[in-house]
Design an enzyme around this catalytic site. Structure first.
Site, PDB file in Angstrom:
ATOM      1  N   ARG A 196      51.719  75.628  66.679  1.00  0.00           N
ATOM      2  CA  ARG A 196      51.084  74.860  67.756  1.00  0.00           C
ATOM      3  C   ARG A 196      51.937  73.635  68.033  1.00  0.00           C
ATOM      4  O   ARG A 196      51.716  72.567  67.447  1.00  0.00           O
ATOM      5  CB  ARG A 196      49.659  74.447  67.350  1.00  0.00           C
ATOM      6  CG  ARG A 196      48.740  75.626  67.080  1.00  0.00           C
ATOM      7  CD  ARG A 196      47.375  75.155  66.643  1.00  0.00           C
ATOM      8  NE  ARG A 196      46.473  76.270  66.402  1.00  0.00           N
ATOM      9  CZ  ARG A 196      45.211  76.147  65.991  1.00  0.00           C
ATOM     10  NH1 ARG A 196      44.714  74.935  65.766  1.00  0.00           N
ATOM     11  NH2 ARG A 196      44.457  77.204  65.794  1.00  0.00           N
ATOM     12  N   ASP A 200      53.634  70.368  69.844  1.00  0.00           N
ATOM     13  CA  ASP A 200      53.076  69.209  70.543  1.00  0.00           C
ATOM     14  C   ASP A 200      53.588  69.122  71.968  1.00  0.00           C
ATOM     15  O   ASP A 200      54.501  69.844  72.373  1.00  0.00           O
ATOM     16  CB  ASP A 200      53.479  67.920  69.815  1.00  0.00           C
ATOM     17  CG  ASP A 200      52.932  67.842  68.406  1.00  0.00           C
ATOM     18  OD1 ASP A 200      51.866  68.420  68.155  1.00  0.00           O
ATOM     19  OD2 ASP A 200      53.586  67.208  67.563  1.00  0.00           O
ATOM     20  N   ARG A 236      59.042  65.679  63.156  1.00  0.00           N
ATOM     21  CA  ARG A 236      59.476  64.506  63.912  1.00  0.00           C
ATOM     22  C   ARG A 236      59.481  63.256  63.036  1.00  0.00           C
ATOM     23  O   ARG A 236      60.370  62.400  63.166  1.00  0.00           O
ATOM     24  CB  ARG A 236      58.568  64.314  65.127  1.00  0.00           C
ATOM     25  CG  ARG A 236      58.769  65.368  66.216  1.00  0.00           C
ATOM     26  CD  ARG A 236      57.698  65.280  67.288  1.00  0.00           C
ATOM     27  NE  ARG A 236      57.602  63.940  67.840  1.00  0.00           N
ATOM     28  CZ  ARG A 236      56.583  63.538  68.598  1.00  0.00           C
ATOM     29  NH1 ARG A 236      55.572  64.346  68.863  1.00  0.00           N
ATOM     30  NH2 ARG A 236      56.566  62.307  69.071  1.00  0.00           N
TER      31      ARG A 236
END
Length: 254
Positions: free
Chosen positions: A50, A52, A197
Site C-alpha cells: 500500500r 503512499d 522513507r
C-alpha cells in the site's frame, strides 16, 4: 468467479496512494473503476503493498476476482484501454486461482532514487529526490547495515502507522552510487508506514556527515519517532517487486 494476477505500473504523483480513500483518487480506485466499466461488477483489487501518496510502482502485484469470463490477454487489453489517460498500466495478467497478492507475499522490494547534484531536475522531477550537497555513498551503505535484521522500528514508523507491532525484519538495505545517482535498495517481508522513507532520510544525514553510524544506531535504539532525523520525500520511492513461494514479480535487487 475467476481470479487474476495483475502486475501494475504507475506514476504515483496524481494519486493519494494505492489504497482507495475518501479524500482523493487512488491507484486502486482507478483500476476498480476501469473494471466496473468493463464488466459492470464492483470488485476489490488487492495489492501486495500500500504505497503512499506520490510513491511509484514499477511492478506491483495485485489480484482481482470477476464473474464475467475473460482471457488474461483480453482483460489486460481492456483495462489498459479504460485506464487511459491515467498513468497506470497493467503489464501482465494471468489466471491465479487461490493466489493472494498480499497474504502470500514473502518479500517486498523498494528502490529509493537520490540525484546528488546542484542543478535542478528536469527529466526526473517528481521521480527522484535531488540533494545538492555531496553525499558519501560508502558511509551511507556502512551505516545502513546497522538497521539490517530484526528490530523495533518505532523511530522509523509514521505516527499514523496502523501496524500491530513495530517489529520488522529488514533483509537488505544497500546504498550504491551510479554517477550522480544514489540508489537505496530495501527488501523485507513487510514494512511499516513511512519506514523506507524514514530510513533514507536518516541515511542522507550520514552521507552529509551530519550523523555517524552510531547516531543512526542510537536513533533505532531510542524507539521514539522524535529521534528521527528527517523523512525523505515520496518522489524517489518506487515499489519494484515482490516474491512468493513459487513466484517472483518485478525487479530483483542486485
Amino acid at each position: 468467479m475467476m481470479r487474476f494476477r495483475l502486475t501494475v505500473e504507475y506514476d504515483g504523483r496524481p494519486f493519494q496512494g494505492w489504497q482507495r480513500q475518501g479524500h482523493g483518487r487512488s491507484v486502486q480506485q482507478a483500476i476498480e473503476d476501469a473494471l466496473f466499466s468493463i464488466c459492470g461488477e464492483k470488485t476489490e483489487v488487492v495489492a501486495a503493498g500500500r504505497t503512499d501518496a506520490g510513491v511509484h510502482g514499477s511492478a506491483m502485484p495485485a489480484h482481482v476476482e470477476i464473474e464475467r469470463p475473460f482471457t488474461p490477454f483480453r482483460l489486460m487489453e481492456a483495462l489498459n484501454a479504460r485506464l487511459k489517460p491515467q498513468p497506470v498500466s497493467i503489464l501482465e495478467c494471468a489466471e491465479a486461482p487461490g493466489w493472494h497478492a498480499r497474504f502470500d507475499c514473502i518479500q517486498r522490494r523498494y528502490i529509493y532514487r537520490i540525484i546528488n547534484r546542484r542543478a535542478p531536475l528536469a527529466l526526473a522531477a517528481g521521480m527522484a529526490w535531488r540533494v545538492p550537497a555531496p553525499l558519501d555513498a560508502d558511509a551511507m551503505h556502512a551505516a545502513a547495515q546497522r538497521l539490517v535484521g530484526r528490530h523495533d522500528f518505532t523511530t522509523f514508523r509514521s505516527a499514523q502507522c496502523q501496524a500491530n507491532s513495530p517489529l520488522r525484519t529488514l533483509d537488505r538495505l544497500d546504498v550504491r552510487r551510479e554517477g550522480d545517482e544514489l540508489l537505496v535498495f530495501a527488501a523485507a517481508r513487510s514494512f511499516l508506514h513511512h519506514q523506507v522513507r524514514s530510513m533514507v532520510g536518516c541515511l542522507k544525514l550520514v552521507g552529509q556527515g551530519k550523523w555517524s553510524s552510531d547516531d543512526l544506531a542510537a536513533a533505532l535504539a531510542a524507539r521514539d519517532r522524535a529521534a528521527l532525523g528527517i523523512n525523505a520525500p515520496p518522489d524517489g520511492l518506487c515499489f519494484v517487486g515482490a516474491s512468493y513461494p513459487d513466484l517472483s514479480v518485478g525487479f530483483t535487487l542486485p
